[in-house]
Design an enzyme around this catalytic site. Sequence first.
Site, PDB file in Angstrom:
ATOM      1  N   GLU A 269       0.861  -1.183   0.000  1.00  0.00           N
ATOM      2  CA  GLU A 269       0.000   0.000   0.000  1.00  0.00           C
ATOM      3  C   GLU A 269       0.893   1.226   0.000  1.00  0.00           C
ATOM      4  O   GLU A 269       1.951   1.238   0.650  1.00  0.00           O
ATOM      5  CB  GLU A 269      -0.896   0.019   1.241  1.00  0.00           C
ATOM      6  CG  GLU A 269      -1.695   1.322   1.335  1.00  0.00           C
ATOM      7  CD  GLU A 269      -2.831   1.277   2.344  1.00  0.00           C
ATOM      8  OE1 GLU A 269      -2.725   0.516   3.319  1.00  0.00           O
ATOM      9  OE2 GLU A 269      -3.813   2.005   2.145  1.00  0.00           O
ATOM     10  N   CYS A 471      -6.541   1.012   2.673  1.00  0.00           N
ATOM     11  CA  CYS A 471      -7.481   2.126   2.558  1.00  0.00           C
ATOM     12  C   CYS A 471      -7.288   2.905   1.265  1.00  0.00           C
ATOM     13  O   CYS A 471      -8.235   3.514   0.765  1.00  0.00           O
ATOM     14  CB  CYS A 471      -7.322   3.053   3.759  1.00  0.00           C
ATOM     15  SG  CYS A 471      -7.932   2.297   5.267  1.00  0.00           S
ATOM     16  N   ASN A 598     -12.365  -3.399   0.713  1.00  0.00           N
ATOM     17  CA  ASN A 598     -11.282  -3.435   1.693  1.00  0.00           C
ATOM     18  C   ASN A 598     -11.840  -3.189   3.082  1.00  0.00           C
ATOM     19  O   ASN A 598     -12.211  -2.071   3.390  1.00  0.00           O
ATOM     20  CB  ASN A 598     -10.231  -2.368   1.378  1.00  0.00           C
ATOM     21  CG  ASN A 598      -9.155  -2.309   2.444  1.00  0.00           C
ATOM     22  OD1 ASN A 598      -8.410  -3.266   2.646  1.00  0.00           O
ATOM     23  ND2 ASN A 598      -9.090  -1.195   3.176  1.00  0.00           N
ATOM     24  N   GLU A 599     -11.945  -4.214   3.844  1.00  0.00           N
ATOM     25  CA  GLU A 599     -12.422  -4.148   5.230  1.00  0.00           C
ATOM     26  C   GLU A 599     -13.555  -3.139   5.412  1.00  0.00           C
ATOM     27  O   GLU A 599     -13.586  -2.383   6.382  1.00  0.00           O
ATOM     28  CB  GLU A 599     -11.271  -3.904   6.224  1.00  0.00           C
ATOM     29  CG  GLU A 599     -10.469  -2.630   6.041  1.00  0.00           C
ATOM     30  CD  GLU A 599      -9.490  -2.364   7.167  1.00  0.00           C
ATOM     31  OE1 GLU A 599      -8.759  -3.274   7.570  1.00  0.00           O
ATOM     32  OE2 GLU A 599      -9.453  -1.220   7.644  1.00  0.00           O
TER      33      GLU A 599
HETATM   34  O1  AHR Z   1      -2.307  -1.386   6.760  1.00  0.00           O
HETATM   35  C1  AHR Z   1      -2.707  -0.097   7.101  1.00  0.00           C
HETATM   36  C2  AHR Z   1      -4.211   0.077   7.025  1.00  0.00           C
HETATM   37  O2  AHR Z   1      -4.837  -0.770   7.933  1.00  0.00           O
HETATM   38  C3  AHR Z   1      -4.847  -0.293   5.723  1.00  0.00           C
HETATM   39  O3  AHR Z   1      -4.800   0.734   4.808  1.00  0.00           O
HETATM   40  C4  AHR Z   1      -6.254  -0.576   6.096  1.00  0.00           C
HETATM   41  O4  AHR Z   1      -6.857  -1.496   5.238  1.00  0.00           O
HETATM   42  C5  AHR Z   1      -6.139  -1.071   7.516  1.00  0.00           C
HETATM   43  O5  AHR Z   1      -7.025  -0.455   8.337  1.00  0.00           O
END
Ligand code: AHR
Length: 872
Positions: A269, A471, A598-599
Amino acid sequence: MVSATVKQLFLVFASVLLAFPADASTSVDEPDSAYVFAYAPDEQRGRGTLRFAWSVDRQEWHAIGPEHGFLYSDYGTWGGEKKLYDPFLFRDRDGLWHAVWSLNDRDGAFAHAASIDLIEWQRQSYPIVSSGANVLMPEVAYDSEHGRYVVSWMSDDGGDQTFHSVRTRDFKTYGPTEAMPEARRLDVRRRVRVGDELRTGTVHRVAWTLVDGLIQAQKVAAYETRLHRETTDQDAVRFASLEPLEATITVDGDAAKPISEMLMGVFFEDINYAADGGIYAELVQNRGFEYRLSDKKGRDPDWNSLKAWHLAGSGATVRVDTVGPLHPNNPHYAVLDVEEPGAGLANEGFDGIAVQAGDTYDFSVFARILDGGEIDLLVRLVGPEGGVHGTARVTAASQEWQQLEAVIAAEATVPNARLEIVPQAPGRIALDMISLFPQKTFMGRENGLRADLAQVLADLKPRFVRFPGGCVAHGDGLGNIYHWKNTIGPLEARKPQRNLWGYHQSMGLGYYEYFQFSEDIGAEPVPVVAAGVPCQNSSAGGAGQQGGIPMCEMGDYVQDVLDLIEWANGAPSTEWGSKRAAAGHPEPFDLKYVGIGNEDLITDVFEARYRQIVEAVREQHPEITVIGTVGPFSSGTDYREGWELATDLGLEMVDEHYYQPPGWFIHNQDYYDRYDRSKSKVYLGEYAAHLPGRPNNIETALAEAIYLTALERNADVVHMASYAPLLAKDGFTQWRPDLIYFDNTQVKPTVGYYVQKLYGQNAGDTYIASRTSLSDDREDVRKRVAASVVHDSASGDVILKMVNMLPVDVQAAVDLTSAGVAESSATRTVLTGHPDDEDARPVTDEIAVAAQFDSTLPAYSFTLIRMKGGPQ
Ligand code: AHR
């Protein structure tokens, strides 16, 4: 004043809701029924939680907890939002509990959630019922005449209090908002003393079993929290009398099962400057002059189009313009007005530009003469003391945008040089996309990756690369969702955007580069696309996830996802396959996985969009494994509802995330042992052990190593796993711990990195069961010694991994008779140190092995033994 008649009428409704007969199934010394008081402490108008107290006489109240939150709000951003206040609880005619609450003093929405037992809550919703006025003190009445619920609230915007209501039958769709007289409010909130404090909330007569359930749930939660907070700091007391132990580890070669060969991978990321200024090898910061105040929400006046640029010398001025840009996606460019040659436009890079003597660097710029004739540009690398360490020249001659290129050879090694572009003649010239790129990139790729950083990732031997987040994939608000199409094609045509971690994404590292890197290291690409909703923690453009992509635009969004698959796998004759081919990759990338979401917070807004994308991909591309999402935690509403959705959709795989303290990993080694093998497979997409202060040390690394023995054991259901986050630049870190830290010249893998590497380089495709018995059988001792045995059919090796998280040595007698040891020597690697140690490194040697051999597992250690052999 409230009218008595109207109020009485509504109190009848309320009494139906608030009272119900007591349950008789209680033991002799328990009351049949009791009262529950539902409230949120006023002083918690920050992040409040729904609390309960109970009483048998409504005089003396007992807090359940006392600090236990049974329901949390997930509305809006962390820190500023996630508020729950003025909750109103009621029970509907079917016995289902509903809570509504205020979200803040600003927004025209309230929150709703329902629960059968007040312990497990269903998904939340945040209906927008008011435009321009806030929604305070919501309450619910039942209109029995029409069989619907009336949600009413107070607004106090502008100082005046007004009252409004909406009607609903199902808390999913609502009628129009109507003004209502205050007199029609139920007004059943009560002031009750809980402990030393007077609290406001609702009182309900309930069966004692319900109260008992709440008390038990709180006790279990408190017990688990205690376990999860166990750290090695307490070991001196916890294991005070512990002597060095003996263990037998007996392998059962007959109990072998195939496991995923994809288990170990990486999560990439762009957080902590992982991309621009990190693994993306570009050395010029803000090369396109596209940094904007909004990248940092206006908090940093220096974060603008000229960030990282300055004019060195006199006789010239620089400004930024947008007329006739190089590309509409890249609207800003610099204009240099030179009266007297000498001054140079200087870029400071990302905390300096590191160059290496003898290395060559590609310089390029788009230039356009605005006034005057041809201008020679002297390009030079300048050290902090002013020394020039490499030069090149280009000539700008066109009144149209023209790309100019040159190569600079560095004459010295300088960790913090700057790049200067010095016009050699008076005139006015526009400059954009000013780039300095090392020719030595990972595998020599053009527009490629920093070789040293990419190599440490390759050394992990990841079977997959997940990107672009996290995120970053779903973004901060609708306008910040990551759209892959903006990240491919010529660099000047890519669309940069704000990085939700508080900086800027040039998109120089885009989908083509992610796929190419995955291919270069023999890993499967795993792109994750937003599920049509931004991050629930969004603070931009609304609160949280409410702003899903409008349903009327979802068709286009779904098409973008389908186009991604065509871009990756389609023939060069297809529309999107042709773009991949034009970029230099006519062969398909052989994409097999696509993550959707994503979550995310599981809401109705989410579900509608998620289903649409999932169904379209599965219908049009049954060859693709769709990875769904089940929230950000290892339990709770999103986890439960995400799994229910996945099961309903029959998804092949879901993406789980959890960051937990080491104690959680120690006490949850059986987490996947309990999983239903007939449901979706698991991609544990983000995990890491978090200690207070967020170090990455022996303690966190061993907790992860222990958990990885459990993941290997369960790698028939856990298909993939990736630690998160991966990269972090010193001084530019938003999240800790990370797996690999770096600066402009150094790469600093952590202790946890070595655990990941040992697992990645020593993965297997068959799991061989084993049994570990210890001379001290205490549970807390047992949970801190773990072993896992795998066979790798490609090499014919048996690999034994053993973790000792105790403060004493463990003398292990290993019996591999049934696994078949084929040679008498083996490679042993040991990673050990004090729990606080952040610098421990694995040490490898050769040892003698046989079907039965002894091995000492030092206190706080991870031992890996690799030898020839395997089930016959
Ligand atoms: O890994 C950091 C963050 O943690 C990611 O962007 C998110 O998916 C999670 O909350």
